[in-house]
Scaffold this motif. Structure first.
Motif, PDB file in Angstrom:
ATOM      1  N   HIS A 148      20.130  32.315  33.957  1.00 16.07           N
ATOM      2  CA  HIS A 148      19.494  33.339  34.933  1.00 16.07           C
ATOM      3  C   HIS A 148      19.677  34.853  34.509  1.00 16.07           C
ATOM      4  O   HIS A 148      18.590  35.497  34.526  1.00 16.07           O
ATOM      5  N   ALA A 149      20.493  35.123  33.820  1.00 14.45           N
ATOM      6  CA  ALA A 149      20.624  36.490  33.329  1.00 14.45           C
ATOM      7  C   ALA A 149      19.547  36.776  31.984  1.00 14.45           C
ATOM      8  O   ALA A 149      18.989  37.653  32.215  1.00 14.45           O
ATOM      9  N   GLN A 150      19.381  35.724  31.406  1.00 16.20           N
ATOM     10  CA  GLN A 150      18.417  35.955  30.332  1.00 16.20           C
ATOM     11  C   GLN A 150      16.932  35.978  30.965  1.00 16.20           C
ATOM     12  O   GLN A 150      16.232  37.032  30.461  1.00 16.20           O
ATOM     13  N   ARG A 151      16.846  35.302  31.977  1.00 19.30           N
ATOM     14  CA  ARG A 151      15.466  35.385  32.701  1.00 19.30           C
ATOM     15  C   ARG A 151      15.101  36.686  33.334  1.00 19.30           C
ATOM     16  O   ARG A 151      14.141  37.233  33.225  1.00 19.30           O
ATOM     17  N   ASN A 152      16.254  37.376  33.600  1.00 13.66           N
ATOM     18  CA  ASN A 152      16.236  38.843  34.198  1.00 13.66           C
ATOM     19  C   ASN A 152      16.071  39.877  33.022  1.00 13.66           C
ATOM     20  O   ASN A 152      16.281  41.099  33.299  1.00 13.66           O
ATOM     21  N   ALA A 153      16.379  39.253  31.773  1.00 14.72           N
ATOM     22  CA  ALA A 153      16.390  40.166  30.773  1.00 14.72           C
ATOM     23  C   ALA A 153      17.770  41.188  30.705  1.00 14.72           C
ATOM     24  O   ALA A 153      17.729  42.167  30.478  1.00 14.72           O
ATOM     25  N   ALA A 154      18.723  40.714  31.339  1.00 14.85           N
ATOM     26  CA  ALA A 154      20.103  41.318  31.795  1.00 14.85           C
ATOM     27  C   ALA A 154      21.153  40.404  31.475  1.00 14.85           C
ATOM     28  O   ALA A 154      21.910  39.979  31.944  1.00 14.85           O
ATOM     29  N   PRO A 155      21.168  40.065  29.668  1.00 10.60           N
ATOM     30  CA  PRO A 155      22.349  39.108  29.205  1.00 10.60           C
ATOM     31  C   PRO A 155      23.515  39.851  29.449  1.00 10.60           C
ATOM     32  O   PRO A 155      23.751  40.868  29.796  1.00 10.60           O
ATOM     33  N   PHE A 156      24.620  38.937  29.392  1.00  9.42           N
ATOM     34  CA  PHE A 156      25.883  39.321  29.425  1.00  9.42           C
ATOM     35  C   PHE A 156      26.376  39.661  28.372  1.00  9.42           C
ATOM     36  O   PHE A 156      26.114  39.384  26.964  1.00  9.42           O
ATOM     37  N   ASP A 157      27.330  40.731  28.153  1.00 10.27           N
ATOM     38  CA  ASP A 157      27.960  41.363  26.967  1.00 10.27           C
ATOM     39  C   ASP A 157      29.076  40.770  26.592  1.00 10.27           C
ATOM     40  O   ASP A 157      29.741  40.375  25.543  1.00 10.27           O
ATOM     41  N   ALA A 158      29.780  39.672  27.522  1.00 14.04           N
ATOM     42  CA  ALA A 158      30.921  39.134  27.211  1.00 14.04           C
ATOM     43  C   ALA A 158      31.067  38.088  28.072  1.00 14.04           C
ATOM     44  O   ALA A 158      30.758  38.023  29.389  1.00 14.04           O
ATOM     45  N   ILE A 159      31.784  36.967  27.773  1.00 14.20           N
ATOM     46  CA  ILE A 159      31.983  35.886  28.672  1.00 14.20           C
ATOM     47  C   ILE A 159      33.681  35.750  28.736  1.00 14.20           C
ATOM     48  O   ILE A 159      34.223  35.349  27.554  1.00 14.20           O
ATOM     49  N   VAL A 160      34.095  35.139  29.793  1.00 14.60           N
ATOM     50  CA  VAL A 160      35.517  34.803  29.948  1.00 14.60           C
ATOM     51  C   VAL A 160      35.656  33.771  30.906  1.00 14.60           C
ATOM     52  O   VAL A 160      35.093  33.817  32.119  1.00 14.60           O
ATOM     53  N   ALA A 161      36.346  32.556  30.566  1.00 14.02           N
ATOM     54  CA  ALA A 161      36.928  31.555  31.617  1.00 14.02           C
ATOM     55  C   ALA A 161      38.290  31.716  31.940  1.00 14.02           C
ATOM     56  O   ALA A 161      39.028  31.703  31.030  1.00 14.02           O
ATOM     57  N   LEU A 162      38.696  31.418  33.192  1.00 12.96           N
ATOM     58  CA  LEU A 162      40.204  31.826  33.337  1.00 12.96           C
ATOM     59  C   LEU A 162      40.638  30.932  34.718  1.00 12.96           C
ATOM     60  O   LEU A 162      39.634  30.692  35.601  1.00 12.96           O
ATOM     61  N   SER A 163      41.988  30.845  34.888  1.00 12.83           N
ATOM     62  CA  SER A 163      42.561  30.636  36.178  1.00 12.83           C
ATOM     63  C   SER A 163      43.481  31.644  36.379  1.00 12.83           C
ATOM     64  O   SER A 163      44.595  31.625  36.089  1.00 12.83           O
ATOM     65  N   ALA A 164      42.957  32.501  37.455  1.00 15.52           N
ATOM     66  CA  ALA A 164      43.938  33.550  37.902  1.00 15.52           C
ATOM     67  C   ALA A 164      45.020  32.786  38.477  1.00 15.52           C
ATOM     68  O   ALA A 164      46.264  33.557  38.549  1.00 15.52           O
ATOM     69  N   LEU A 165      44.983  31.851  39.437  1.00 19.00           N
ATOM     70  CA  LEU A 165      46.122  31.041  40.024  1.00 19.00           C
ATOM     71  C   LEU A 165      47.184  30.899  39.045  1.00 19.00           C
ATOM     72  O   LEU A 165      48.403  30.987  39.382  1.00 19.00           O
ATOM     73  N   ARG A 166      46.856  30.349  37.874  1.00 22.47           N
ATOM     74  CA  ARG A 166      47.931  29.966  36.801  1.00 22.47           C
ATOM     75  C   ARG A 166      48.162  30.785  35.805  1.00 22.47           C
ATOM     76  O   ARG A 166      48.753  30.578  34.957  1.00 22.47           O
ATOM     77  N   GLY A 167      47.198  31.976  35.783  1.00 16.60           N
ATOM     78  CA  GLY A 167      47.608  33.071  34.819  1.00 16.60           C
ATOM     79  C   GLY A 167      46.979  32.649  33.652  1.00 16.60           C
ATOM     80  O   GLY A 167      47.141  33.277  32.236  1.00 16.60           O
ATOM     81  N   GLU A 168      45.922  31.753  33.565  1.00 13.02           N
ATOM     82  CA  GLU A 168      45.619  31.106  32.243  1.00 13.02           C
ATOM     83  C   GLU A 168      44.347  31.862  31.719  1.00 13.02           C
ATOM     84  O   GLU A 168      43.271  32.149  32.673  1.00 13.02           O
ATOM     85  N   ASN A 169      44.344  32.468  30.578  1.00 12.32           N
ATOM     86  CA  ASN A 169      43.544  33.494  30.202  1.00 12.32           C
ATOM     87  C   ASN A 169      43.092  34.849  30.921  1.00 12.32           C
ATOM     88  O   ASN A 169      42.220  35.456  30.294  1.00 12.32           O
ATOM     89  N   VAL A 170      43.982  35.092  31.678  1.00 14.23           N
ATOM     90  CA  VAL A 170      44.049  36.398  32.081  1.00 14.23           C
ATOM     91  C   VAL A 170      44.380  37.592  31.056  1.00 14.23           C
ATOM     92  O   VAL A 170      43.809  38.425  31.167  1.00 14.23           O
ATOM     93  N   ALA A 171      45.297  37.071  30.309  1.00 13.46           N
ATOM     94  CA  ALA A 171      45.379  38.305  28.999  1.00 13.46           C
ATOM     95  C   ALA A 171      44.045  38.474  28.317  1.00 13.46           C
ATOM     96  O   ALA A 171      43.792  39.475  27.774  1.00 13.46           O
ATOM     97  N   ALA A 172      43.275  37.391  28.151  1.00 10.72           N
ATOM     98  CA  ALA A 172      41.931  37.211  27.538  1.00 10.72           C
ATOM     99  C   ALA A 172      41.111  38.151  28.160  1.00 10.72           C
ATOM    100  O   ALA A 172      40.105  38.992  27.586  1.00 10.72           O
ATOM    101  N   PHE A 173      40.984  37.933  29.473  1.00 12.45           N
ATOM    102  CA  PHE A 173      40.146  39.116  30.226  1.00 12.45           C
ATOM    103  C   PHE A 173      40.520  40.382  29.930  1.00 12.45           C
ATOM    104  O   PHE A 173      39.649  41.124  29.760  1.00 12.45           O
ATOM    105  N   LEU A 174      41.770  40.733  30.065  1.00 13.87           N
ATOM    106  CA  LEU A 174      42.243  42.269  29.733  1.00 13.87           C
ATOM    107  C   LEU A 174      41.827  42.513  28.106  1.00 13.87           C
ATOM    108  O   LEU A 174      41.437  43.723  27.933  1.00 13.87           O
ATOM    109  N   GLN A 175      42.022  41.812  27.374  1.00 16.04           N
ATOM    110  CA  GLN A 175      41.542  42.113  25.956  1.00 16.04           C
ATOM    111  C   GLN A 175      40.181  42.419  25.744  1.00 16.04           C
ATOM    112  O   GLN A 175      39.880  43.403  25.112  1.00 16.04           O
ATOM    113  N   VAL A 176      39.314  41.625  26.450  1.00 12.22           N
ATOM    114  CA  VAL A 176      37.847  41.770  26.403  1.00 12.22           C
ATOM    115  C   VAL A 176      37.478  42.894  26.930  1.00 12.22           C
ATOM    116  O   VAL A 176      36.703  43.898  26.551  1.00 12.22           O
ATOM    117  N   ALA A 177      38.001  43.287  28.174  1.00  9.58           N
ATOM    118  CA  ALA A 177      37.790  44.550  28.898  1.00  9.58           C
ATOM    119  C   ALA A 177      37.923  45.707  28.114  1.00  9.58           C
ATOM    120  O   ALA A 177      37.502  46.698  28.552  1.00  9.58           O
TER     121      ALA A 177
END
Length: 310
Positions: A148-177
């Protein structure tokens, strides 16, 4: 060859979290900050304030802008919350579209993404609640959002998948940000984790207990205002008097409960959270007041500080 003595430039900037209600924005903010600054419940419109939470590091300062979930409004309160969410997209460095991995990508998500087309900020896709689904489901959500983002010609610059409840990949979010932040100053004092006035934080912590304890009976009709706040440093005691507003007498009865037992329980639950927040003993006085149809009155909504009220 790189000169190791060259100082690394300090980075800072603003990141707005946007998405449908209950996508997990507030839970993510609490995980990033390291303690509770945003209330959480399964009730739509839980977040009514546009406020900033601050993540401090020696190398960067990330200011997270939490927003009410974008939704189709059914009253003036809903319109105000959508207006607040839209304003939070202005003059920020990063916009993070928060997508619940456990809820199928749908028209509501498309509506939010459509609103991001005109932003000049960098775009991040954040898939939350990954602990609730399998890898195939996560990939499907990412594919649908990216399509859908590509259809809008507004693609994402970064993608992160995480579980905030378990703290999984939260550090990866901060690194990317961090890599997406521009060079800049430290906008807030290093000891600050939120720009919310103390009275607003206290009112929100109280409202959270009411949302969790009344389920579908009265949540949307609840507003909370701190009337008095006194700190006795000698006795290490904070006294709080708060008014809980509802729209009908029947709702008042539900909150108070038989013999006042229900409001007493809400007060006990809120006081425990407030003592952790304030690092002090708390005396909490809760009263309930009826203000008919306040959600249709824009002036009253703003007096409560909801939407753009503060």
């Amino acid at each position: 060859m790189t000169d190791d003595s060259t100082p690394v430039p300090f980075r800072s900037g603003f990141l707005t979290l946007t998405g449908r209600p209950n996508a997990g924005k507030s839970t993510l903010i609490n995980a990033l900050v390291g303690h509770k600054v945003a209330i959480v419940s399964d009730t739509p419109q839980t977040t009514r304030h546009r406020f900033r939470a601050i993540v401090n590091d020696d190398a960067y300062q990330l200011i997270l802008v939490d927003t009410p979930g974008v939704h189709k409004p059914h009253d003036v309160l809903g319109e105000e919350l959508n207006r607040s969410a839209a304003k939070a997209l202005e003059s920020v460095d990063i916009v993070a579209f928060v997508l619940d991995a456990s809820a199928p990508f749908g028209t509501g998500d498309e509506w939010v993404l459509d609103a991001l087309v005109s932003t000049t900020a960098q775009r991040m896709l954040v898939v939350t609640k990954t602990d609730l689904v399998d890898e195939a489901c996560i990939e499907g959500q990412i594919e649908a959002a990216c399509r859908h983002a590509q259809r809008n010609a507004a693609p994402f610059d970064a993608i992160v998948a995480l579980s905030a409840l378990r703290g999984e990949n939260v550090a990866a979010f901060l690194q990317v940000a961090q890599t997406m932040l521009p060079e800049g100053p430290r906008w807030f004092s290093p000891d600050m984790t939120s720009d919310q006035p103390l009275e607003v934080l206290i009112a929100e912590f109280i409202r959270e207990k009411l949302l969790l304890g009344t389920h579908e009976e009265v949540p949307h009709a609840i507003g909370v205002v701190v009337e008095e706040l006194e700190q006795d440093r000698r006795r290490k005691l904070v006294s709080v008097r708060a008014l809980i507003y509802v729209e009908h007498e029947s709702q008042k009865g539900i909150i108070i409960g038989k013999g006042g037992q229900r409001i007493k329980r809400f007060g006990t639950e809120a006081r425990l959270d407030l003592e952790n927040l304030l690092g002090s003993r708390v005396f909490l006085d809760l009263r309930v007041k009826v203000r008919k149809n306040w959600r249709r009155d824009v002036n009253q909504i703003r007096r409560f500080g909801y939407g753009e009220g503060l």
